[in-house]
Write a protein that holds these residues in place. Structure first.
Motif, mmCIF file in Angstrom:
data_model
loop_
_atom_site.group_PDB
_atom_site.id
_atom_site.type_symbol
_atom_site.label_atom_id
_atom_site.label_comp_id
_atom_site.label_asym_id
_atom_site.label_seq_id
_atom_site.Cartn_x
_atom_site.Cartn_y
_atom_site.Cartn_z
ATOM 1 N N ARG A 1 14.076 -2.010 36.887
ATOM 2 C CA ARG A 1 15.218 -1.355 36.230
ATOM 3 C C ARG A 1 14.768 -0.150 35.421
ATOM 4 O O ARG A 1 15.447 0.881 35.393
ATOM 5 C CB ARG A 1 15.945 -2.353 35.336
ATOM 6 C CG ARG A 1 16.611 -3.494 36.105
ATOM 7 C CD ARG A 1 17.264 -4.486 35.166
ATOM 8 N NE ARG A 1 17.699 -5.687 35.868
ATOM 9 C CZ ARG A 1 18.970 -6.096 35.939
ATOM 10 N NH1 ARG A 1 19.907 -5.394 35.382
ATOM 11 N NH2 ARG A 1 19.281 -7.194 36.587
ATOM 12 N N VAL A 2 13.630 -0.283 34.759
ATOM 13 C CA VAL A 2 13.140 0.810 33.909
ATOM 14 C C VAL A 2 12.660 1.982 34.763
ATOM 15 O O VAL A 2 12.825 3.140 34.361
ATOM 16 C CB VAL A 2 12.008 0.308 32.991
ATOM 17 C CG1 VAL A 2 11.362 1.463 32.241
ATOM 18 C CG2 VAL A 2 12.547 -0.714 31.996
ATOM 19 N N ASN A 3 12.089 1.722 35.921
ATOM 20 C CA ASN A 3 11.491 2.787 36.735
ATOM 21 C C ASN A 3 12.382 3.213 37.893
ATOM 22 O O ASN A 3 12.943 4.302 37.872
ATOM 23 C CB ASN A 3 10.119 2.338 37.243
ATOM 24 C CG ASN A 3 9.117 2.179 36.113
ATOM 25 O OD1 ASN A 3 9.011 3.035 35.256
ATOM 26 N ND2 ASN A 3 8.393 1.072 36.107
ATOM 27 N N LEU B 1 16.259 4.035 37.123
ATOM 28 C CA LEU B 1 16.478 5.212 36.289
ATOM 29 C C LEU B 1 16.149 6.497 37.047
ATOM 30 O O LEU B 1 16.752 7.541 36.788
ATOM 31 C CB LEU B 1 15.653 5.123 35.008
ATOM 32 C CG LEU B 1 16.097 4.025 34.032
ATOM 33 C CD1 LEU B 1 15.355 4.157 32.713
ATOM 34 C CD2 LEU B 1 17.600 4.087 33.775
ATOM 35 N N LEU C 1 16.728 2.218 27.015
ATOM 36 C CA LEU C 1 16.552 0.908 27.636
ATOM 37 C C LEU C 1 15.363 0.179 27.032
ATOM 38 O O LEU C 1 15.436 -1.023 26.743
ATOM 39 C CB LEU C 1 16.366 1.076 29.144
ATOM 40 C CG LEU C 1 16.266 -0.205 29.968
ATOM 41 C CD1 LEU C 1 17.517 -1.056 29.801
ATOM 42 C CD2 LEU C 1 16.055 0.131 31.446
ATOM 43 N N PHE C 2 14.251 0.900 26.826
ATOM 44 C CA PHE C 2 13.073 0.271 26.241
ATOM 45 C C PHE C 2 13.354 -0.174 24.811
ATOM 46 O O PHE C 2 12.943 -1.268 24.400
ATOM 47 C CB PHE C 2 11.891 1.237 26.267
ATOM 48 C CG PHE C 2 10.601 0.627 25.789
ATOM 49 C CD1 PHE C 2 9.948 -0.335 26.534
ATOM 50 C CD2 PHE C 2 10.049 0.999 24.572
ATOM 51 C CE1 PHE C 2 8.771 -0.920 26.094
ATOM 52 C CE2 PHE C 2 8.869 0.429 24.121
ATOM 53 C CZ PHE C 2 8.229 -0.524 24.886
ATOM 54 N N PHE D 1 21.464 -0.772 34.611
ATOM 55 C CA PHE D 1 21.075 -0.293 33.278
ATOM 56 C C PHE D 1 22.016 -0.861 32.217
ATOM 57 O O PHE D 1 21.587 -1.386 31.189
ATOM 58 C CB PHE D 1 21.100 1.241 33.280
ATOM 59 C CG PHE D 1 21.026 1.866 31.917
ATOM 60 C CD1 PHE D 1 19.815 2.017 31.260
ATOM 61 C CD2 PHE D 1 22.177 2.330 31.295
ATOM 62 C CE1 PHE D 1 19.750 2.607 30.001
ATOM 63 C CE2 PHE D 1 22.125 2.926 30.048
ATOM 64 C CZ PHE D 1 20.906 3.060 29.396
ATOM 65 N N ARG E 1 15.562 5.926 29.696
ATOM 66 C CA ARG E 1 14.411 5.019 29.651
ATOM 67 C C ARG E 1 14.077 4.646 28.215
ATOM 68 O O ARG E 1 13.760 3.494 27.919
ATOM 69 C CB ARG E 1 13.213 5.682 30.330
ATOM 70 C CG ARG E 1 11.988 4.779 30.388
ATOM 71 C CD ARG E 1 10.888 5.359 31.237
ATOM 72 N NE ARG E 1 11.208 5.263 32.661
ATOM 73 C CZ ARG E 1 11.460 6.308 33.442
ATOM 74 N NH1 ARG E 1 11.402 7.523 32.944
ATOM 75 N NH2 ARG E 1 11.744 6.138 34.700
#
Length: 621
Positions: free
Chosen positions: A162-164, A167, A139-140, A355, A136
């Motif tokens: 995608r982030v939550n 992952l 990605l951020f 991701f 995460r």
């Protein structure tokens, strides 16, 4: 009937489309090139995924070691039962010492098995959580540096999915799959070796069914992979559309668009149901045949084993047959585990694929390898022979444009929409890079300095102010997080915001709400100006900063902006032409470039495009 039954109302055309699509997919045989591509993608996935285990290789080793011990403990029980029964049979009587001794050994094995399971559940899951946090964070970090064009093309709701969601699935996959597949593999190999020592032929009969499971796993593996990818994509679309509807709720209500949004949501929801239903049908068929095959192998083991005993083949005994039955249960539960985690593997793999799709988006704007120091940000800003387009194939928005904003002066850009005024403003802080030509500040090309340094020296006030979902204090301090209370209040006073802030329910500690929804447009704009006063940049860009305000708010904000612009090199973009009459220079920008330049009085005297625009504006206000 409730709305939940809406998904049953698929039209014949829709059903026909679905059937044709998936029958075609199922019937199309992959070419040699296609198989090679799939093989290469699989290798690429493993090659990219494994390095993320590096920080946790010690924990992973201990986890797999516990998984090994856990597997061996599970195998030990049938072995101990066989040994106990053989000894009692040889002794011809039940000996309490044997029973108690074996009971103690079994209890010790169970304690060891329990301890290993505890470690795997706790430490293993913590490792997976940290694994997820690493992904995460990466990605951020990637999202922070991706170009503005990326956000022009992608919806925030899909990115949040995608982030939550994605992952989280990767976390479950990263922890459970290696562990459970390792346990299952150890048990299958251990069972095979041990049973081969008892009776070769009966063992080979039992394991002859193994290729069937392997072939079926590979067949369904590909089909499930495509389905899970569709599911992930659809979840992202639902999130994005949901964000649109909730974020624009005032527009939905003002146009009585509730039913329209409900239909859109139902369409997405029903399509998601279709996708999941197809996957569950495939899974249902697969696991049903697994259940049948497992039962069939029980029957085969009992019948073949009984015949072996009756015929005296391989010296098989009834105790041996009981051991086979016990091991068949463990064997096929291990196979079932492998098949079950095939689904989780596909879920995690599809999440990791989404991701990597973001991680593979090229970062178009980079810091220079050798940044130049000593740039004079109070100097002139020069756009020299600049050509720009938003994509390689797109139409040129700017073509060989030249523009200079002198030190400490203000330049206003006016003209029709779509002429490139905001584009010019976006090039100065390098939100986009030019296709050719250069942008210089104080004689230094902006590509020769770091993005952080450049943007720290450029302040932007936009039409659509964005306030974070925090307090007024937090939003102002965003301009300078380490500012003192006195500095923050001074900035608010300079922006004309201190007076109304003190009247708020909790003053500077009043929550702004999402996107500043609890404040008026003028209040939000003045808070954003206070944020810039605190940042104190030498370069200022005002991009239609007052166009969304009423007359009274505009008057207050203009007073704040004039105070903010003092002594700064300022670029102004405005549709309200009365607000830029005091600019040092006004440039009329059209699709042909800069057609007219001069002060307000000079341009009015030229009887050209500016006067036409100004006259039209006065007539409509």
């Amino acid at each position: 009937m409730g709305r939940g039954n809406n998904c049953k109302g698929l039209t014949k055309r829709r059903k026909s489309y679905i059937i044709q699509k998936y029958v075609a997919a199922a019937c199309s045989a992959p070419t040699r090139e296609g198989l090679a591509e799939l093989k290469e993608k699989k290798k690429g996935f493993i090659k990219r995924f494994l390095p993320y285990y590096a920080p946790y290789k010690g924990t992973l080793f201990l986890d797999l070691l516990c998984a090994l011990l856990y597997s061996l403990c599970g195998l030990a029980f049938p072995v101990l039962v066989r040994e106990l029964l053989n000894r009692l049979q040889a002794a011809g009587q039940v000996r309490l010492s044997y029973v108690l001794a074996f009971g103690g050994v079994m209890l010790g094995v169970k304690i060891a098995e329990t301890a290993c399971r505890y470690f795997m559940i706790t430490v293993g899951h913590i490792m997976g959580t940290r694994f997820e946090a690493d992904l995460r964070r990466e990605l951020f970090d990637r999202l922070l540096v991706l170009p503005a064009s990326f956000y022009d093309r992608n919806k925030v709701g899909d990115l949040m999915s995608r982030v939550n969601n994605d992952l989280f699935d990767i976390t479950e996959f990263s922890h459970h799959c290696p562990e459970e597949l390792f346990i299952a593999s150890v048990r299958i190999i251990g069972i095979f070796i041990y049973l081969m020592l008892i009776n070769v032929w009966l063992t080979l009969i039992i394991f002859a069914a193994m290729p069937l499971f392997i072939v079926l796993a590979f067949i369904f593996n590909g089909k499930l992979a495509d389905n899970f990818k569709q599911r992930r994509k659809k979840v992202g679309e639902i999130n994005a559309n949901l964000e649109d509807a909730l974020g624009g709720m005032s527009v939905v209500r003002s146009f009585a668009g509730e039913e329209q949004e409900r239909r859109k949501f139902d369409a997405d929801n029903c399509e998601f149901v279709d996708i999941k239903a197809r996957s569950y049908k495939m899974m249902g068929l697969f696991f049903s045949q697994v259940t049948f095959s497992t039962g069939f192998m029980y029957i085969l083991t009992v019948i073949a084993g009984t015949l072996f005993i009756a015929k005296g083949i391989g010296g098989l005994t009834w105790v041996d047959l009981l051991t086979y039955v016990l091991f068949v249960s463990t064997l096929y539960s291990s196979i079932d585990t492998i098949i079950t985690y095939t689904e989780q593997f596909q879920t995690g793999k599809s999440g990791f694929t989404r991701f990597t799709e973001i991680m593979d988006v090229p970062v178009l704007i980079h810091d220079p390898e050798a940044p130049q120091s000593g740039t004079d940000y109070t100097g002139d800003i020069a756009l020299e022979d600049v050509t720009f387009a938003y994509s390689d194939e797109g139409k040129e928005v700017l073509s060989h444009l030249n523009l200079t904003i002198e030190r400490g002066k203000s330049v206003a850009l006016v003209g029709p929409s779509g002429a490139g005024k905001t584009t010019i403003a976006n090039l100065i802080p390098r939100f986009y890079d030019v296709r050719s030509g250069s942008v210089k500040i104080g004689g230094t090309p902006i590509t020769d300095v770091t993005l952080a340094e450049l943007r720290q020296n450029v302040g932007v006030v936009q039409q659509n102010v964005y306030l974070f979902n925090g307090t007024v204090r937090e939003n102002i301090l965003y301009g300078k997080p380490d500012a003192t209370e006195e500095e923050m209040i001074a900035a608010a006073k300079a922006a004309g915001a201190h007076e109304f802030i003190e009247k708020l329910e909790n003053g500077y500690d009043t929550p702004c709400g999402e996107r500043g929804v609890r404040l008026s447009g003028g209040q939000k704009q003045r808070i954003s100006i206070a944020r810039l006063f605190l940042k104190n940049p030498p370069i200022l860009i005002l991009d239609e900063a007052t166009s969304a305000l009423d007359n009274e708010s505009e008057r207050q904000v203009l007073a704040s902006l004039r105070e903010l612009a003092k002594g700064r090199t300022t670029l102004i973009i405005a549709h309200r032409l009365t607000t830029i009459r005091g600019a040092d220079k006004i440039c009329v920008v059209t699709e042909k470039g800069i057609e007219e330049t001069g002060t307000h009085a000079e341009l009015i005297g030229k009887e050209g495009l500016y006067k036409t625009l100004y006259t039209m504006y006065e007539e409509t206000t």
